[in-house]
Write a protein that holds these residues in place. Structure first.
Motif, mmCIF file in Angstrom:
data_model
loop_
_atom_site.group_PDB
_atom_site.id
_atom_site.type_symbol
_atom_site.label_atom_id
_atom_site.label_comp_id
_atom_site.label_asym_id
_atom_site.label_seq_id
_atom_site.Cartn_x
_atom_site.Cartn_y
_atom_site.Cartn_z
ATOM 1 N N UNK A 253 0.827 -1.204 0.000
ATOM 2 C CA UNK A 253 0.000 0.000 0.000
ATOM 3 C C UNK A 253 0.862 1.255 0.000
ATOM 4 N N UNK A 256 2.175 1.754 -3.347
ATOM 5 C CA UNK A 256 1.132 2.252 -4.241
ATOM 6 C C UNK A 256 0.846 3.720 -3.987
ATOM 7 N N UNK A 259 3.733 5.795 -5.238
ATOM 8 C CA UNK A 259 3.969 5.759 -6.683
ATOM 9 C C UNK A 259 2.949 6.589 -7.442
ATOM 10 N N UNK A 260 1.717 6.581 -6.932
ATOM 11 C CA UNK A 260 0.679 7.301 -7.651
ATOM 12 C C UNK A 260 0.999 8.792 -7.754
ATOM 13 N N UNK A 261 1.263 9.480 -6.620
ATOM 14 C CA UNK A 261 1.620 10.899 -6.779
ATOM 15 C C UNK A 261 2.939 11.096 -7.537
ATOM 16 N N UNK A 292 0.916 18.405 -5.519
ATOM 17 C CA UNK A 292 1.188 16.967 -5.356
ATOM 18 C C UNK A 292 2.234 16.773 -4.256
ATOM 19 N N UNK A 295 0.841 17.205 -0.784
ATOM 20 C CA UNK A 295 0.056 16.047 -0.341
ATOM 21 C C UNK A 295 0.970 14.875 0.013
ATOM 22 N N UNK A 421 -15.432 3.391 -0.483
ATOM 23 C CA UNK A 421 -15.373 3.446 -1.939
ATOM 24 C C UNK A 421 -15.617 4.869 -2.444
ATOM 25 N N UNK A 422 -16.392 5.648 -1.691
ATOM 26 C CA UNK A 422 -16.638 7.034 -2.102
ATOM 27 C C UNK A 422 -15.346 7.841 -2.010
ATOM 28 N N UNK A 424 -12.462 6.886 -2.400
ATOM 29 C CA UNK A 424 -11.471 6.511 -3.393
ATOM 30 C C UNK A 424 -11.537 7.400 -4.627
ATOM 31 N N UNK A 425 -12.681 8.056 -4.805
ATOM 32 C CA UNK A 425 -12.788 8.908 -5.981
ATOM 33 C C UNK A 425 -11.745 10.007 -5.937
ATOM 34 N N UNK A 427 -8.370 10.046 -5.175
ATOM 35 C CA UNK A 427 -7.017 9.559 -4.935
ATOM 36 C C UNK A 427 -6.113 10.739 -4.672
ATOM 37 N N UNK B 8 -8.269 7.732 -12.271
ATOM 38 C CA UNK B 8 -8.967 8.593 -11.313
ATOM 39 C C UNK B 8 -8.086 9.693 -10.738
ATOM 40 N N UNK B 9 -6.767 9.514 -10.833
ATOM 41 C CA UNK B 9 -5.883 10.500 -10.217
ATOM 42 C C UNK B 9 -5.650 11.630 -11.220
ATOM 43 N N UNK B 55 -12.346 4.037 -8.660
ATOM 44 C CA UNK B 55 -13.579 4.009 -7.878
ATOM 45 C C UNK B 55 -14.704 3.386 -8.697
ATOM 46 N N UNK B 80 0.147 1.004 -9.865
ATOM 47 C CA UNK B 80 1.263 1.298 -8.973
ATOM 48 C C UNK B 80 1.776 0.014 -8.349
ATOM 49 N N UNK B 81 1.104 -1.097 -8.617
ATOM 50 C CA UNK B 81 1.562 -2.372 -8.042
ATOM 51 C C UNK B 81 2.428 -3.087 -9.065
ATOM 52 N N UNK B 101 3.497 2.511 -12.580
ATOM 53 C CA UNK B 101 3.686 3.905 -12.189
ATOM 54 C C UNK B 101 4.866 4.007 -11.235
ATOM 55 N N UNK B 102 5.649 5.036 -11.234
ATOM 56 C CA UNK B 102 5.608 6.119 -12.218
ATOM 57 C C UNK B 102 6.304 5.703 -13.511
#
Lengths: 487, 224
Positions: A253, A256, A259-261, A292, A295, A421-422, A424-425, A427, B8-9, B55, B80-81, B101-102
């Motif tokens: 996690x 993840x 990595x996303x940002x 970014x 955050x 789940x809400x 998660x919109x 991220x 979504x991001x 989502x 990202x996994x 990602x990235x």
């Protein structure tokens, strides 16, 4: 001494069975010896009575007729002579065997069976038994005198008896040794077989791969005693498995969430420099990168706080803390956001409440809880803050309307990186660390946190903090105690 | 070529969409799985860039749903996994490619181009019709020795025709593969762009390559 179960079991059981065998042997030998002596004595007594029947007389006149040809063992020239001595009631000797010559035999005390017996050395030095019998001399018919009392003492060597007893001793000792050897061999085998299961268990436990923990000990035929060990070990493995899974999913996690940002940063930067652009476009790209980064920074801070709270490395500096001022202070930072969402905030009464806590950590708890409430309350919804002081605990309840969580989801709100789940919109907006951090911090402060979901989407988070009234009277500036978290 | 981006991001989605657009793709985008699936079913995209953590409906479910309904559109998964099992799961669900990602935008663009070529059974990044050469990697067009300068929209139209050379391409096909939802729908816009293309690649003394099938559409090729 030895720490091996096998050696202890063997030594113990062999020593025990040897003792039992020894005691049995001794008892057996003793009773046989008593029986053989009694038989020997009875035989001597019978011979004494035979001799007594040969005595005739009354008063002081006695006559004894002994035919030494029929009783050669009492004769002068017997190779292994036996002896007798017949006495009157007053102890005066009436007759001696030829083998005795002028000597005297000791008299054995008579017992209930009518004769007495004792061990004594014979006149020629050999060991023997002496038996004394009381009897009456024969009288003539129609005699005026009552029959006269006499004693007959007979003595014979016990060499043969002793030889038989010695043979018995040897036999018993030999049998005993054989039995002990056999028992030891059998026990060794049994113990070995019994303990082999332990070795098997050890081998199986050694073979468990921590990376494949769903694996369990599969030993269906273990004995009852080991069954418990196998069951407990499997339970331990299951617990370890859960912890390891949680840790692994946590690292995944974290990866993840970071990595996303990072992907956002990299894409935004690469896109900006892919070709010449207007100044405004660069500004927008930089602004995006900045937000970014902010955050990411706040997520890293949350992760660090969480790691510190969970490692227990950090102790709480406990002192009396007034709840309302702290709660109001934390709320003021969020009031604008709440106002933008047109949220109605309700503070029903503000009772004075003092908890013994760490003000910095408690402020962090309040900030996270309030932030959570403001984030998930619906537009135009309501947030309620209620503080209830009790004798031992202060109860702080923070409720918000507009929750979309299902009851299954409510049970996960304290998990790391968990989001409804809400949520998660968005991220990057929420990391799913806030409530988890709240729970760990409250535990560090000696309190507890719980959530419940009420109908119509009302989400209620309750924090209970300890109030130690004696500590509350101390100087508010000095830390009154430190508390380290329980493991 | 028309591409759908489901992510979504916001920062990643914005950058990917813009990069694809600057590459001449017609791009639609979506923030959640449900909407993404709806788009993917409604439009014959040439490629889909699909994030896994979404989502409403996660990426794997979107992918399985698509494949179950018989859609063969190439899908590039973003996630990202990076564990092997995650990648295997993605590929087994019917993904054509995978990017962790990235990632570098360059790489994403190259992979999307490759997926599009594969969709039209072309391995060579250079498309050839007679003496016309379209380098899809460098996005350059030349006829004989002469380099031809095209606008992004003209290039996109030519590339699409070249990918389907020898086939009849209807106006609807062009509309669906070269334009995105934001384009203003004018019925003659396709014909206008075909006119521009003809002027640039055919010209005097050159063989005709774009043939009109009246009432049906166009064919790019040497034969009439």
């Amino acid at each position: 001494m030895t720490r091996s179960i096998r050696a202890r079991l063997l030594v113990g059981t062999i020593a025990g069975s040897s003792l039992v065998l020894l005691a049995t042997g001794v008892l057996l030998y003793r009773s046989v010896r008593i029986a053989m002596r009694a038989e020997f004595d009875r035989m001597l007594a019978a011979r004494a009575r035979t001799l007594a029947s040969l005595v005739e007389g009354e008063g002081s006149e006695f006559e004894v007729e002994i035919d030494y040809r029929l009783l050669p063992e009492f004769g002068e020239n017997a190779a292994r002579p036996e002896y007798f001595q017949i006495r009157r009631g007053d102890g005066q000797t009436i007759e001696r065997s030829l083998s005795l010559g002028d000597g005297d035999l000791p008299q054995a005390d008579r017992t209930a069976e009518g004769y007495g017996a004792c061990s004594a050395a014979l006149p020629d030095g050999r060991p023997g038994r002496v038996v004394t019998v009381s009897a009456s001399a024969r009288t003539e018919k129609r005699s005026r005198h009552p029959s006269a009392a006499i004693t007959v003492t007979v003595a014979a060597e016990t060499a043969e008896l002793e030889r038989n007893l010695a043979r018995l001793r040897h036999l018993l000792a030999g049998l005993g040794l054989l039995a002990i050897t056999l028992a030891a061999a059998t026990l060794y085998g049994v113990v070995r077989r019994g303990l082999r299961q332990l070795d098997d268990l050890a081998t199986k436990i050694a073979a468990i791969d921590p990376n494949r923990l769903p694996e369990r000990l599969d030993m269906p035929h273990v004995p009852q005693e080991l069954g418990a060990v196998v069951t407990r070990t499997n339970e331990l493995l299951a617990r370890l498995d859960r912890v390891l899974r949680r840790e692994r999913s946590f690292s995944a996690d974290v990866a993840h969430e970071l990595r996303t940002p990072l992907a956002g940063l990299r894409s935004t930067i690469e896109l900006a420099k892919a070709r010449p652009r207007e100044a405004a476009e660069y500004r927008a790209a930089l602004q995006e990168c900045l937000s970014i980064t902010t955050r990411m920074q706040s997520m890293v801070e949350s992760l660090l706080s969480l790691a510190r709270a969970e490692s227990g490395a950090e102790a709480a500096l406990l002192r009396p803390v007034r709840i309302w001022p702290l709660l109001s202070e934390c709320w003021s930072a969020l009031a604008d956001r709440a106002a933008r969402k047109r949220v109605e905030v309700i503070w029903p009464g503000r009772p004075e409440a003092v908890a013994v806590s760490d003000p910095e950590k408690l402020a962090q708890v309040f900030r996270n809880v309030l932030e959570n409430a403001v984030s998930y309350v619906d537009e135009g919804g309501r947030i309620e803050l209620r503080v209830t002081p009790n004798r031992e605990r202060v109860e702080i309840e923070i409720a918000n309307s507009g929750s979309h969580l299902t009851s299954e989801e409510v049970s996960h709100v304290f998990d790391r990186f968990w989001r409804g789940s809400k949520a998660r919109e968005q991220t990057g907006e929420h990391f799913g660390l806030g409530l988890c951090l709240v729970q760990r911090l409250v535990a560090l402060l000696g309190g507890s946190a719980a959530v419940r979901h009420e109908p119509a989407g009302r989400f209620v988070l309750t924090i209970r903090l300890p109030t130690d009234s004696t500590a509350a009277e101390n100087d508010t500036e000095s830390p009154s105690a430190t508390r380290t978290p329980a493991a | 070529m028309r591409v759908l981006v489901v992510e979504d991001y916001d920062p990643v989605r914005r950058a990917v969409v813009q990069a694809l657009e600057e590459e001449g793709f017609a791009v639609d985008s979506s923030r959640d799985g449900r909407e993404g699936l709806w788009h993917a079913r409604a439009t014959p995209y040439d490629a889909i860039v699909l994030d896994l953590m979404l989502p409403e409906l996660d990426g794997l479910s979107v992918l399985r749903e698509l494949r179950r309904s018989g859609q063969a559109t190439p899908v590039l998964l973003l996630t990202a996994r990076d564990a092997v099992c995650d990648r295997v799961k993605g590929l087994d669900a019917g993904a054509d490619d995978y990017l962790v990602k990235p990632f570098a935008l360059e790489e994403l663009l190259a992979r999307v181009r490759a997926l599009v070529r594969r969709r039209y059974d072309k391995k060579d990044p250079v498309l050839r019709v007679d003496d016309l050469e379209i380098d899809t990697a460098r996005r350059t067009v030349r006829r004989g020795d002469q380099e031809i300068d095209l606008t992004a929209r003209e290039y996109a139209l030519l590339e699409y025709l070249a990918l389907r050379q020898g086939e009849l391409v209807t106006r609807t096909d062009i509309w669906e593969h070269v334009y995105d939802f934001h384009s203003t729908a004018q019925s003659n816009v396709v014909d206008v762009y075909i006119g521009y293309l003809r002027r640039k690649i055919e010209g005097p003394g050159r063989r005709r390559l774009i043939h009109t099938r009246r009432g049906q559409g166009y064919v790019l090729g040497t034969d009439a």
